[in-house]
Design a protein around this motif. Structure first.
Motif, short mmCIF file in Angstrom:
data_model
loop_
_atom_site.label_atom_id
_atom_site.label_comp_id
_atom_site.label_asym_id
_atom_site.label_seq_id
_atom_site.Cartn_x
_atom_site.Cartn_y
_atom_site.Cartn_z
N LYS A 1 3.06 5.87 -3.14
CA LYS A 1 4.22 6.53 -3.77
C LYS A 1 4.03 6.59 -5.29
O LYS A 1 4.31 7.62 -5.91
N MET A 2 3.55 5.51 -5.88
CA MET A 2 3.34 5.47 -7.33
C MET A 2 2.22 6.44 -7.76
O MET A 2 2.34 7.09 -8.80
N ARG A 3 1.15 6.54 -6.96
CA ARG A 3 0.09 7.51 -7.27
C ARG A 3 0.62 8.93 -7.17
O ARG A 3 0.38 9.76 -8.05
N ASN A 4 1.34 9.22 -6.09
CA ASN A 4 1.86 10.57 -5.88
C ASN A 4 2.88 11.00 -6.93
O ASN A 4 3.02 12.18 -7.21
N SER A 5 3.57 10.03 -7.51
CA SER A 5 4.56 10.36 -8.55
C SER A 5 3.97 10.31 -9.96
O SER A 5 4.68 10.53 -10.93
N GLY A 6 2.66 10.02 -10.05
CA GLY A 6 1.98 10.03 -11.34
C GLY A 6 2.09 8.74 -12.14
O GLY A 6 1.68 8.70 -13.30
N HIS A 7 2.62 7.69 -11.55
CA HIS A 7 2.77 6.42 -12.26
C HIS A 7 1.53 5.52 -12.16
O HIS A 7 1.40 4.59 -12.95
N VAL A 8 0.68 5.78 -11.18
CA VAL A 8 -0.53 4.96 -11.00
C VAL A 8 -1.75 5.88 -11.02
O VAL A 8 -1.80 6.88 -10.30
N ALA A 9 -2.72 5.51 -11.86
CA ALA A 9 -3.96 6.29 -11.98
C ALA A 9 -5.02 5.79 -11.02
O ALA A 9 -5.84 6.58 -10.54
N LEU B 1 0.83 -1.21 0.00
CA LEU B 1 0.00 0.00 0.00
C LEU B 1 0.86 1.26 0.00
O LEU B 1 0.53 2.24 -0.67
N ALA B 2 1.97 1.25 0.73
CA ALA B 2 2.88 2.40 0.72
C ALA B 2 3.50 2.58 -0.67
O ALA B 2 3.64 3.71 -1.15
N PHE B 3 3.84 1.48 -1.31
CA PHE B 3 4.37 1.52 -2.68
C PHE B 3 3.35 2.15 -3.62
O PHE B 3 3.70 3.03 -4.41
#
Length: 91
Positions: A29-37, A24-26
């Motif tokens: 991080k991916m959402r906040n960096s724009g890699h996960v929608a 969940l932390a990963f």
């Protein structure tokens, strides 16, 4: 940028439970960096779905294989390039 639907079918339930906080932390991080929608688990407990944004299949897979669920062997993964059609109010 392309979208990829990444299925994360259950491999080992015990490992999935143990590594859930790191997973969940990963994802955060991916959402906040724009890699996960978007991401979420399936209600039946069989796994989950993550929508990645990446320039290529290879770039997406490079992100997916760093997910703690994959690193620790809790889940398998399947990647599908997704030609998304969004409603007007969606991203």
């Amino acid at each position: 940028m392309k979208y990829f639907a990444v299925l994360l079918p259950m491999k080992e339930a015990d490992k999935s439970r143990d590594f859930r906080p790191q997973h969940l932390a990963f994802l955060e991080k991916m959402r906040n960096s724009g890699h996960v929608a978007a991401n979420g688990k399936f209600a039946d407990g069989s796994g989950g779905l993550v929508i990645y944004k990446a320039p290529s299949f290879e770039a997406c897979e490079a992100l997916v294989i760093t997910d703690p669920y994959i690193v620790e062997g809790a889940r398998r993964y399947e990647i599908f390039e997704w030609e998304a059609v969004w409603a007007e109010e969606a991203p």
